[in-house]
Design an enzyme around this catalytic site. Structure first.
Site, PDB file in Angstrom:
ATOM      1  N   ASP A 169     -13.344   8.371   1.076  1.00 51.94           N
ATOM      2  CA  ASP A 169     -12.349   8.409   0.654  1.00 51.94           C
ATOM      3  C   ASP A 169     -11.434   9.315   1.669  1.00 51.94           C
ATOM      4  O   ASP A 169     -11.869  11.262   1.601  1.00 51.94           O
ATOM      5  CB  ASP A 169     -12.109   9.079  -0.615  1.00 51.94           C
ATOM      6  CG  ASP A 169     -12.612   7.635  -1.393  1.00 51.94           C
ATOM      7  OD1 ASP A 169     -11.993   6.755  -2.160  1.00 51.94           O
ATOM      8  OD2 ASP A 169     -13.900   8.160  -2.263  1.00 51.94           O
ATOM      9  N   ARG A 199     -11.884  13.836   2.020  1.00 50.83           N
ATOM     10  CA  ARG A 199     -13.601  15.010   2.203  1.00 50.83           C
ATOM     11  C   ARG A 199     -13.986  15.931   3.024  1.00 50.83           C
ATOM     12  O   ARG A 199     -15.202  16.470   2.793  1.00 50.83           O
ATOM     13  CB  ARG A 199     -14.227  13.820   2.130  1.00 50.83           C
ATOM     14  CG  ARG A 199     -13.741  12.571   0.711  1.00 50.83           C
ATOM     15  CD  ARG A 199     -13.947  13.306  -0.526  1.00 50.83           C
ATOM     16  NE  ARG A 199     -13.768  12.002  -1.228  1.00 50.83           N
ATOM     17  CZ  ARG A 199     -13.228  12.764  -2.543  1.00 50.83           C
ATOM     18  NH1 ARG A 199     -12.740  13.534  -3.313  1.00 50.83           N
ATOM     19  NH2 ARG A 199     -13.435  10.932  -3.771  1.00 50.83           N
ATOM     20  N   ARG A 234      -0.844  10.785  -5.066  1.00 52.98           N
ATOM     21  CA  ARG A 234      -1.619  10.291  -4.593  1.00 52.98           C
ATOM     22  C   ARG A 234      -0.779   8.831  -3.686  1.00 52.98           C
ATOM     23  O   ARG A 234      -1.469   8.180  -2.671  1.00 52.98           O
ATOM     24  CB  ARG A 234      -2.682   9.680  -4.971  1.00 52.98           C
ATOM     25  CG  ARG A 234      -3.821  11.018  -5.203  1.00 52.98           C
ATOM     26  CD  ARG A 234      -4.995  10.496  -5.815  1.00 52.98           C
ATOM     27  NE  ARG A 234      -6.213   9.326  -5.254  1.00 52.98           N
ATOM     28  CZ  ARG A 234      -6.901   9.376  -5.921  1.00 52.98           C
ATOM     29  NH1 ARG A 234      -6.833   9.231  -6.987  1.00 52.98           N
ATOM     30  NH2 ARG A 234      -7.635   8.350  -5.446  1.00 52.98           N
ATOM     31  N   LYS A 254      -5.414   0.246  -2.323  1.00 49.49           N
ATOM     32  CA  LYS A 254      -6.096   0.441  -3.745  1.00 49.49           C
ATOM     33  C   LYS A 254      -5.016   0.689  -4.461  1.00 49.49           C
ATOM     34  O   LYS A 254      -3.679   1.448  -4.102  1.00 49.49           O
ATOM     35  CB  LYS A 254      -7.051   1.651  -3.242  1.00 49.49           C
ATOM     36  CG  LYS A 254      -6.832   2.983  -2.771  1.00 49.49           C
ATOM     37  CD  LYS A 254      -8.156   3.584  -3.196  1.00 49.49           C
ATOM     38  CE  LYS A 254      -8.220   5.396  -3.466  1.00 49.49           C
ATOM     39  NZ  LYS A 254      -9.420   6.092  -2.599  1.00 49.49           N
ATOM     40  N   HIS A 255      -4.817   0.625  -5.719  1.00 51.31           N
ATOM     41  CA  HIS A 255      -6.117   0.167  -6.572  1.00 51.31           C
ATOM     42  C   HIS A 255      -5.324  -0.875  -7.056  1.00 51.31           C
ATOM     43  O   HIS A 255      -4.830  -1.161  -8.620  1.00 51.31           O
ATOM     44  CB  HIS A 255      -6.878   0.868  -7.837  1.00 51.31           C
ATOM     45  CG  HIS A 255      -7.276   2.594  -7.057  1.00 51.31           C
ATOM     46  ND1 HIS A 255      -6.142   3.833  -7.286  1.00 51.31           N
ATOM     47  CD2 HIS A 255      -7.994   2.827  -6.745  1.00 51.31           C
ATOM     48  CE1 HIS A 255      -6.807   5.041  -6.600  1.00 51.31           C
ATOM     49  NE2 HIS A 255      -7.864   4.679  -7.081  1.00 51.31           N
ATOM     50  N   HIS A 277     -11.663   7.194 -14.398  1.00 54.91           N
ATOM     51  CA  HIS A 277     -13.337   8.130 -14.961  1.00 54.91           C
ATOM     52  C   HIS A 277     -13.070   7.910 -15.806  1.00 54.91           C
ATOM     53  O   HIS A 277     -14.070   8.603 -16.163  1.00 54.91           O
ATOM     54  CB  HIS A 277     -13.001   9.224 -13.748  1.00 54.91           C
ATOM     55  CG  HIS A 277     -12.466   9.433 -12.562  1.00 54.91           C
ATOM     56  ND1 HIS A 277     -11.601   8.568 -11.777  1.00 54.91           N
ATOM     57  CD2 HIS A 277     -13.238   9.125 -11.500  1.00 54.91           C
ATOM     58  CE1 HIS A 277     -11.170   8.630 -10.786  1.00 54.91           C
ATOM     59  NE2 HIS A 277     -12.590   8.826 -10.255  1.00 54.91           N
ATOM     60  N   ASP A 302     -13.306  -0.822  -7.797  1.00 58.32           N
ATOM     61  CA  ASP A 302     -13.692   0.807  -7.441  1.00 58.32           C
ATOM     62  C   ASP A 302     -15.485   1.466  -8.560  1.00 58.32           C
ATOM     63  O   ASP A 302     -15.924   0.499  -8.662  1.00 58.32           O
ATOM     64  CB  ASP A 302     -12.995   1.880  -8.732  1.00 58.32           C
ATOM     65  CG  ASP A 302     -12.312   2.964  -8.178  1.00 58.32           C
ATOM     66  OD1 ASP A 302     -13.107   3.965  -8.026  1.00 58.32           O
ATOM     67  OD2 ASP A 302     -10.984   3.834  -8.813  1.00 58.32           O
TER      68      ASP A 302
END
Length: 526
Positions: free
Chosen positions: A79, A87, A148, A178-179, A191, A264
């Site tokens: 990601d 990352r 985002r 995404k998503h 999450h 995901d």
């Protein structure tokens, strides 16, 4: 290239799983899954990353082992969205995130970011980027998307996203929209629990689905599913990831998408809590997913593999259904040249990754994003050093955020660059903290406050409103979601940086001190 007729059922299922593991090196966890279960794809997280060069060595090891054990090169994904979800930040170019790019109002900037990100990732050995986020962020209380997203306008989101996709894929890295079908209008983080989007079908097609449809029309090669309920599109107990109606009828048949459908992570609570990770793995494949993502736990990765295998053996999933996905996966690996050049391009590293030219472009885009929403008292540029600068340090606010390198403090950076007195606060300052700061603010000519999702942190709201009682010259810099202004409308000067990163902090200080003009425009309504 390996032919599907030569593959065992286990090898086929291995191609349909993507797993994560805990180390910055090729460890026993991943070794067992690749050797014993023929797993064919890997996702990397911050825990696997020290710097760009180490990731390149890790990708080399992953490919070597995958080819040796399965005869097929691996998809290696990450990601690398930019901004708060980055990352690899040491040694690679650090880019602004989507909302900052959206604030430049120039989709060409999204293309440039995609192109450079693609070039650097492919050199390092990564061939799928789980970006761009194409959710339309039209809910100020969204805890997980927010900045985002490129913004609240579906056409802008589509336009910026398509440009990013084209830049990334041109450089040999698969882009992932995404998503799907849209995580923008939720107040729950998937999450943690299972969100629901209650809009009717017409509205979903006009807003949420629109950027994805456009991405498909413009050649995106992968789409990631959302663990969200859409009662207008599917039975109210089945999230999109597990929905045949959403993945097959809408995405495949109606939108004519023939790229990869990737779930995901199936360990997220939206799935794990209500369906169980392993059981949901075969449900997702029945719904139309090609690759099932299980990011963390070895036991669950093995159970997902076994669950899919058992479902095929008892006839619950047909071999044809498995073959359809495996063909698609092999075709995509071929299209992106993985059979010919699976390995990182080590000889290009020094002239490609994190180079000055790329960093300059990232910095220029970051500068263009800084938005002065209002400046009623003409406090910018700052004309005095008698300033109190206040901010929390960076902290992750959702499960996707990265704990960025060193704890960054806007206030500290501001005073070391410009002068003045610095005060670092907690994300939710208490009354004692607030009264100490008020005392310091009384005799200052200007107070600069960096807020961090104040619209979700009441202590920051209290602080800013109390400061306005003791000092009329307050500048608020929103270091993440731009919606903070809704909580203190009387602030005379309000600036949006859209993210709390070394890049955005440097840019916003440049604007406050008059070194650069503010050129950004809000991509959302406040």
């Amino acid at each position: 290239m390996k032919k599907i007729e030569e593959m065992t059922l286990e090898e086929k299922i291995g191609q349909m799983l993507m797993i994560g593991f805990p180390s910055a090196f090729y460890d026993d966890h991943i070794r067992e899954l690749v050797t014993s279960y023929k797993i064919g794809n890997v996702i990397l997280f911050s825990r696997n990353v020290q710097d760009a060069r180490q990731v390149m060595d890790l990708c080399t090891d992953i490919q070597k082992e995958a080819i040796e054990n399965t005869g097929i090169p691996a998809f290696i994904s990450i990601d690398q969205e930019g901004g708060m979800v980055t990352r690899i930040y040491r040694g690679a170019t650090y880019f602004p995130g989507n909302m900052a790019i959206g604030a430049t109002k120039d989709p060409e900037n999204a293309y440039k970011v995609g192109e450079i990100a693609g070039r650097e990732l492919r050199t390092i050995g990564i061939n799928i980027n789980f970006a761009p986020v194409m959710d339309v962020n039209n809910n100020p209380l969204n805890p997980v998307i927010g900045v985002r997203s490129y913004g609240e306008n579906p056409e802008d989101v589509a336009n910026f996203g398509i440009n990013y996709i084209k830049g990334l894929q041109k450089e040999g890295v698969i882009a992932t929209a995404k998503h799907f079908p849209g995580h923008g209008d939720t107040t729950v983080d998937s999450h943690l629990d299972l969100p629901k989007v209650n809009h009717g079908k017409d509205r979903l097609y006009e807003v949420e689905l629109y950027p994805f449809k456009k991405a498909v029309e413009n050649g995106v090669d992968a789409i990631m599913t959302a663990h969200i309920l859409f009662p207008a599109l599917e039975d109210s107990k089945v999230p999109a990831t597990l929905s045949y109606n959403i993945l097959t009828r809408i995405l495949r048949e109606e939108f004519k998408f023939d790229g990869l459908v990737i779930t995901d992570c199936m360990e997220m609570n939206a799935i794990a809590k209500y369906f169980g990770t392993q059981k949901a793995a075969s449900m997702a494949i029945k719904a139309g997913a090609d690759i099932v993502l299980v990011s963390h736990t070895k036991e669950l990765q093995i159970k997902a593999f076994e669950n899919i295998k058992e479902a095929v053996e008892r006839g619950d999933i047909s071999v044809e259904r498995i073959d359809e996905s495996v063909r698609r996966i092999l075709k995509m690996k071929e299209k992106y040249g993985l059979f010919d050049r699976p390995y990182p391009e080590k000889d290009k590293f020094d002239t490609t990754v994190g180079i000055e030219k790329h960093r300059k472009i990232a910095k220029a885009i970051s500068l263009k994003s800084i938005t002065v929403v209002k400046d009623e008292k003409k406090l910018i540029p700052l004309k005095t050093k008698n300033v109190l600068a206040i901010s929390p340090e960076t902290v992750p606010v959702s499960f996707v955020d990265d704990a960025l390198m060193d704890r960054l403090s806007f206030a500290r950076q501001f005073t070391s660059t410009f002068g003045g007195v610095e005060e670092t606060i907690s994300v939710n300052p208490n009354n004692r903290e607030i009264s100490v700061i008020l005392e310091k603010a009384k005799d200052k000519e200007v107070v600069v406050v960096g807020t961090y999702n104040a619209n979700l942190n009441e202590g920051q709201v209290k602080l800013v409103n109390a400061l306005l009682q003791v000092n009329k010259n307050v500048i608020v810099v929103a270091l993440r979601n731009p919606y903070d202004l809704q909580k203190f409308e009387n602030v005379p000067t309000y600036v949006c940086a859209y993210e709390y990163t070394p890049l955005s902090v440097e840019s916003v200080i440049g604007v406050l001190t008059g070194k650069y003009p503010a050129e950004g425009k809000l991509p959302v309504t406040i």
